[in-house]
Design an enzyme around this catalytic site. Structure first.
Site, mmCIF file in Angstrom:
data_model
loop_
_atom_site.group_PDB
_atom_site.id
_atom_site.type_symbol
_atom_site.label_atom_id
_atom_site.label_comp_id
_atom_site.label_asym_id
_atom_site.label_seq_id
_atom_site.Cartn_x
_atom_site.Cartn_y
_atom_site.Cartn_z
ATOM 1 N N HIS A 103 0.739 -1.131 0.104
ATOM 2 C CA HIS A 103 -0.008 0.025 0.225
ATOM 3 C C HIS A 103 0.920 1.252 0.136
ATOM 4 C CE1 HIS A 103 1.060 -0.466 4.132
ATOM 5 N NE2 HIS A 103 0.736 0.854 4.440
ATOM 6 N N ASP A 124 0.576 4.959 2.133
ATOM 7 C CA ASP A 124 -0.199 5.357 3.149
ATOM 8 C C ASP A 124 -1.363 6.385 2.967
ATOM 9 O OD1 ASP A 124 1.407 4.038 4.933
ATOM 10 O OD2 ASP A 124 2.777 5.715 5.489
ATOM 11 N N HIS A 182 4.812 0.010 0.035
ATOM 12 C CA HIS A 182 5.580 -0.615 1.047
ATOM 13 C C HIS A 182 4.609 -1.605 1.581
ATOM 14 C CE1 HIS A 182 3.666 2.621 3.585
ATOM 15 N NE2 HIS A 182 3.500 1.826 4.290
ATOM 16 N N ARG A 184 5.860 6.555 13.831
ATOM 17 C CA ARG A 184 5.602 6.894 12.810
ATOM 18 C C ARG A 184 4.902 8.419 12.759
ATOM 19 N NH1 ARG A 184 0.532 4.710 8.935
ATOM 20 N NH2 ARG A 184 -0.302 6.644 9.824
#
Length: 287
Positions: free
Chosen positions: A101, A103, A260, A275
């Site tokens: 995917h 983000d 990723h 993150r």
């Protein structure tokens, strides 16, 4: 004069390590310029041995743009730092999403980039794979590339946080968020299947399987067939860099031209990451 960082390419597809910089300190304009140039050339940057506080990580990430605060992630953020999501998996919390995917593609202005800092890493497993969507697009046949330029895909937040992703739903419910009701008010968005990078001008395939429901103007059968082809193609080994994490690694990647996949192969070992998403603009295609 501060020495410039040493840039070492880590794969032929994408990715480079950046050595000789301490991100806990203030960097000169020349050093920042070298980092920015490397980012646009390699799409994924690896900064080994960076033991940063949350505030220091935010300072680094903010150099590339405003940080995103996701309302639904607030229960999973560091206290006092709503921009910093905690990704923590262990024996009590198995890893969840295990799909290629980019983000937050279901938002009108998806993140420009992501900064991920490794706080605790398993001795074995827990790698992250990155795929170069410039190469994915450029390696398609000319007729298919031309066809994709005319197509848009519908990205839906409700799909990405729906019943298809049970572990993610379970995590949200544990934090007091009902995904079905929380995301019901989010309208689907349309993004081109091929987008132009706003800095380099290079075209990239823009797909994200958890979010895409269908391709506009195609029948369900045609849409599924084309998406399946593109998803398989985007995961081609020659486009991929596999990162094996070490505690203190800080990675910056460009969501505009990469996908990723966090490999969920390390249960019951512990993995703790911080993150941050950097605000981006609406994907567009320049013809």
């Amino acid at each position: 004069m501060e020495p410039l960082p040493r840039i070492r390419q880590v794969s032929l597809a994408l990715g480079a390590e950046v050595h000789g910089v301490d991100l806990s300190r203030e960097l000169s304009a020349d050093v920042w310029k070298a980092i920015e140039d490397a980012f646009h050339e390699h799409s994924v940057l690896v900064f080994p041995g960076q033991h940063l506080t949350v505030e220091q990580q935010k300072t680094f990430a903010r150099h590339f743009g405003k940080l995103v605060v996701h309302e639904h992630l607030l229960p999973m953020t560091v206290e006092g730092h709503p921009e910093c999501m905690v990704l923590h998996n262990n024996e009590q919390k198995p890893p969840g999403l295990n799909d290629w995917h980019t983000d937050n593609s279901g938002w009108p202005e998806p993140p420009l980039g992501t900064v991920l800092h490794a706080k605790v890493t398993p001795e074995i497993g827990g790698d992250t794979l990155y795929s170069n969507m410039h190469l994915a697009y450029e390696s398609l046949s000319a007729p298919l590339r031309t066809m994709l330029l005319e197509l848009t895909a519908v990205h839906d937040v409700a799909k990405a946080f729906g019943r298809e992703f049970a572990n993610l739903q379970k995590s949200l419910r544990k934090k007091g968020i009902d995904p079905d009701s929380h995301f019901s008010g989010y309208a689907p968005v349309k993004h081109p299947l091929v987008r132009t990078h706003p800095v380099t001008g290079r075209r990239a395939l823009y797909i994200s399987s958890p979010y895409i429901t269908h391709i506009d103007g195609l029948s369900d059968k045609e849409s599924r067939a084309l998406l399946d082809l593109l998803y398989r193609h985007a995961a081609t080994d020659e486009f991929v860099y596999r990162h094996r994490w070490t505690e203190g690694d800080l990675l910056l990647w460009d969501n505009r031209c990469t996908q990723h996949l966090a490999v969920a192969d390390y249960f019951p070992r512990e993995r703790l990451m911080h993150r941050m998403n950097i605000h981006g603009d609406k994907p567009y295609l320049k013809l």
